[in-house]
Design a protein around this motif. Structure first.
Motif, PDB file in Angstrom:
ATOM      1  N   UNK A  87      -2.965  61.975  -5.174  1.00  0.00           N
ATOM      2  CA  UNK A  87      -3.762  61.031  -4.503  1.00  0.00           C
ATOM      3  C   UNK A  87      -3.520  60.980  -3.123  1.00  0.00           C
ATOM      4  N   UNK A  88      -4.365  59.944  -2.416  1.00  0.00           N
ATOM      5  CA  UNK A  88      -4.242  60.212  -0.743  1.00  0.00           C
ATOM      6  C   UNK A  88      -4.387  58.760  -0.400  1.00  0.00           C
ATOM      7  N   UNK A  89      -5.574  58.158  -0.018  1.00  0.00           N
ATOM      8  CA  UNK A  89      -5.913  56.846   0.363  1.00  0.00           C
ATOM      9  C   UNK A  89      -5.687  55.986  -0.651  1.00  0.00           C
ATOM     10  N   UNK A  90      -5.622  56.340  -1.792  1.00  0.00           N
ATOM     11  CA  UNK A  90      -5.138  55.274  -3.050  1.00  0.00           C
ATOM     12  C   UNK A  90      -4.023  54.920  -3.028  1.00  0.00           C
ATOM     13  N   UNK A  91      -3.143  55.622  -2.404  1.00  0.00           N
ATOM     14  CA  UNK A  91      -1.620  55.397  -2.496  1.00  0.00           C
ATOM     15  C   UNK A  91      -0.958  55.200  -1.136  1.00  0.00           C
ATOM     16  N   UNK A  92      -1.680  55.377  -0.077  1.00  0.00           N
ATOM     17  CA  UNK A  92      -0.822  55.355   1.243  1.00  0.00           C
ATOM     18  C   UNK A  92      -0.795  54.043   2.164  1.00  0.00           C
ATOM     19  N   UNK A  93      -1.325  53.051   1.386  1.00  0.00           N
ATOM     20  CA  UNK A  93      -1.576  51.939   2.291  1.00  0.00           C
ATOM     21  C   UNK A  93       0.021  51.228   2.532  1.00  0.00           C
ATOM     22  N   UNK A  94       0.696  50.930   1.277  1.00  0.00           N
ATOM     23  CA  UNK A  94       1.808  50.211   1.503  1.00  0.00           C
ATOM     24  C   UNK A  94       2.749  50.721   0.229  1.00  0.00           C
ATOM     25  N   UNK A  95       3.999  50.485   0.336  1.00  0.00           N
ATOM     26  CA  UNK A  95       5.136  50.991  -0.691  1.00  0.00           C
ATOM     27  C   UNK A  95       6.088  49.841  -0.267  1.00  0.00           C
ATOM     28  N   UNK A  96       6.362  49.096  -1.141  1.00  0.00           N
ATOM     29  CA  UNK A  96       7.491  48.227  -0.934  1.00  0.00           C
ATOM     30  C   UNK A  96       8.981  48.757  -1.236  1.00  0.00           C
ATOM     31  N   UNK A  97       9.944  48.711  -0.753  1.00  0.00           N
ATOM     32  CA  UNK A  97      11.300  49.032  -0.895  1.00  0.00           C
ATOM     33  C   UNK A  97      12.075  47.883  -0.524  1.00  0.00           C
ATOM     34  N   UNK A  98      13.195  47.586  -1.762  1.00  0.00           N
ATOM     35  CA  UNK A  98      14.150  46.567  -1.351  1.00  0.00           C
ATOM     36  C   UNK A  98      14.719  45.785  -2.685  1.00  0.00           C
ATOM     37  N   UNK A  99      15.181  44.735  -2.580  1.00  0.00           N
ATOM     38  CA  UNK A  99      15.552  44.198  -1.434  1.00  0.00           C
ATOM     39  C   UNK A  99      16.735  44.846  -0.591  1.00  0.00           C
ATOM     40  N   UNK A 100      17.285  45.571  -1.376  1.00  0.00           N
ATOM     41  CA  UNK A 100      18.454  46.215  -0.486  1.00  0.00           C
ATOM     42  C   UNK A 100      18.837  47.785  -1.197  1.00  0.00           C
ATOM     43  N   UNK A 101      19.636  48.392  -0.612  1.00  0.00           N
ATOM     44  CA  UNK A 101      20.026  49.714  -1.081  1.00  0.00           C
ATOM     45  C   UNK A 101      21.492  49.538  -1.905  1.00  0.00           C
ATOM     46  N   UNK A 102      21.538  49.635  -3.314  1.00  0.00           N
ATOM     47  CA  UNK A 102      22.660  49.337  -3.898  1.00  0.00           C
ATOM     48  C   UNK A 102      23.450  50.937  -4.199  1.00  0.00           C
ATOM     49  N   UNK A 103      24.519  50.900  -3.744  1.00  0.00           N
ATOM     50  CA  UNK A 103      25.222  52.351  -3.971  1.00  0.00           C
ATOM     51  C   UNK A 103      25.364  52.571  -5.173  1.00  0.00           C
ATOM     52  N   UNK A 104      25.516  53.818  -5.545  1.00  0.00           N
ATOM     53  CA  UNK A 104      25.623  54.670  -6.772  1.00  0.00           C
ATOM     54  C   UNK A 104      26.793  54.061  -7.694  1.00  0.00           C
TER      55      UNK A 104
END
Length: 309
Positions: free
Chosen positions: A173-190
């Motif tokens: 995919x290209x324009x079907x997928x590249x408009x937005x991606x949410x990451x969060x709310x934080x990065x939790x360590x392994x």
């Protein structure tokens, strides 16, 4: 430990999250810096930052926890594949499949998300992402497991009508997928998580639209654990510290398109302006984004016909 990046009064800071709020690292220190420094150094920096005054989470705008060099997204949930396509191709079982998505389109845990231009079938995708904590090339699964820095919630927003058209060309995919991606709310360590005997994380995953639950699954439903995904991504090349690798969409209603595949388009309806999508993953946290209207752009000009004989 939970690492976050936020903006307040026009200033971007990164730091560690505690019950009291957000504790900033020294000015100029980013989460990506600490990911590249390695987990022991990050834990030490986090312990030092917790001695600093806390800022309430509600007083800031949460940004994506880090700015990754690359974002790969896999498709590892068999139930999701079966729901989307009506069957699971034999090739799916042979090796993990992924695509590269747009690292410049990442949005924060509570940001508004605009419908992509020209799309009428806007969708969410409930996922978890692992963040690599060291550079690896042609890694074994054991080496890849040791390279995982932490995990975050990942919403791979999708324009299904655009995606369907472009993938008929056997690319995308290209324009079907590249408009937005949410990451969060934080990065939790392994180190905050325990893996099962096969290397999987068994975490509860839920998604709702306007307060009504749409999907519910467990992360252990992946066909391969994250260590296998990183090992595969690194075959004959590099995965670098800070790279984000998504699990792919969970089953049992992890996206609308899976339900459309089982029930027919329109049940439930595609996302519309004003809809609020909330995702919660056990041990990581909750992201909540409101859908807003997108840009109205002119139609794309079709290709010139090749009439040469």
């Amino acid at each position: 430990m939970r690492l976050a990046t936020w903006e307040a009064a026009g200033v971007v800071r990164s730091g560690v999250v505690s019950a009291a709020g957000l504790h900033a690292f020294p000015s100029g220190t980013t989460v990506l810096d600490l990911v590249r420094a390695g987990l022991p150094a990050a834990l030490e920096a986090g312990a030092a930052a917790e001695r600093e005054p806390a800022v309430p989470v509600a007083a800031v705008r949460l940004l994506p926890p880090l700015e990754p060099p690359t974002v790969r997204d896999f498709v590892t949930f068999e139930k999701h594949v079966e729901g989307i396509a009506g069957r699971v191709p034999a090739e799916w079982h042979e090796a993990p499949t992924f695509y590269f998505t747009n690292p410049y389109a990442l949005i924060g845990a509570h940001d508004d998300v605009a419908i992509p231009p020209g799309s009428k079938l806007f969708d969410f995708e409930l996922e978890v992402a692992a963040v690599a904590g060291r550079d690896v090339a042609s890694a074994t699964p054991e080496q890849a497991r040791a390279a995982i820095f932490g995990y975050t919630v990942f919403n791979d927003w999708s324009a299904r009508d655009l995606q369907r058209r472009e993938m008929k060309v056997n690319l995308g995919p290209a324009k079907g997928k590249d408009s937005a991606t949410t990451l969060g709310p934080w990065l939790v360590t392994a180190d905050e998580f325990e893996l099962d005997r096969d290397g999987f994380l068994d975490l509860d995953m839920r998604v709702s639209v306007n307060g009504a639950e749409i999907g519910h699954d467990r992360l252990s439903g992946m066909g391969w654990p994250f260590e296998e995904l990183i090992a595969y991504a690194s075959r004959g090349t590099w995965v670098r510290a800070g790279d984000v690798l998504g699990s792919g969409t969970c089953g049992n209603g992890g996206c609308l398109a899976e339900l459309w595949g089982r029930r027919g388009d329109g049940d439930p309806p595609p996302l519309q302006p004003g809809d609020v999508v909330e995702m919660t993953v056990e041990g990581i946290g909750t992201i909540r984004n409101r859908v807003v209207p997108g840009l109205e752009l002119p139609p794309v000009r079709p290709a010139r016909r090749n009439e040469r004989t």
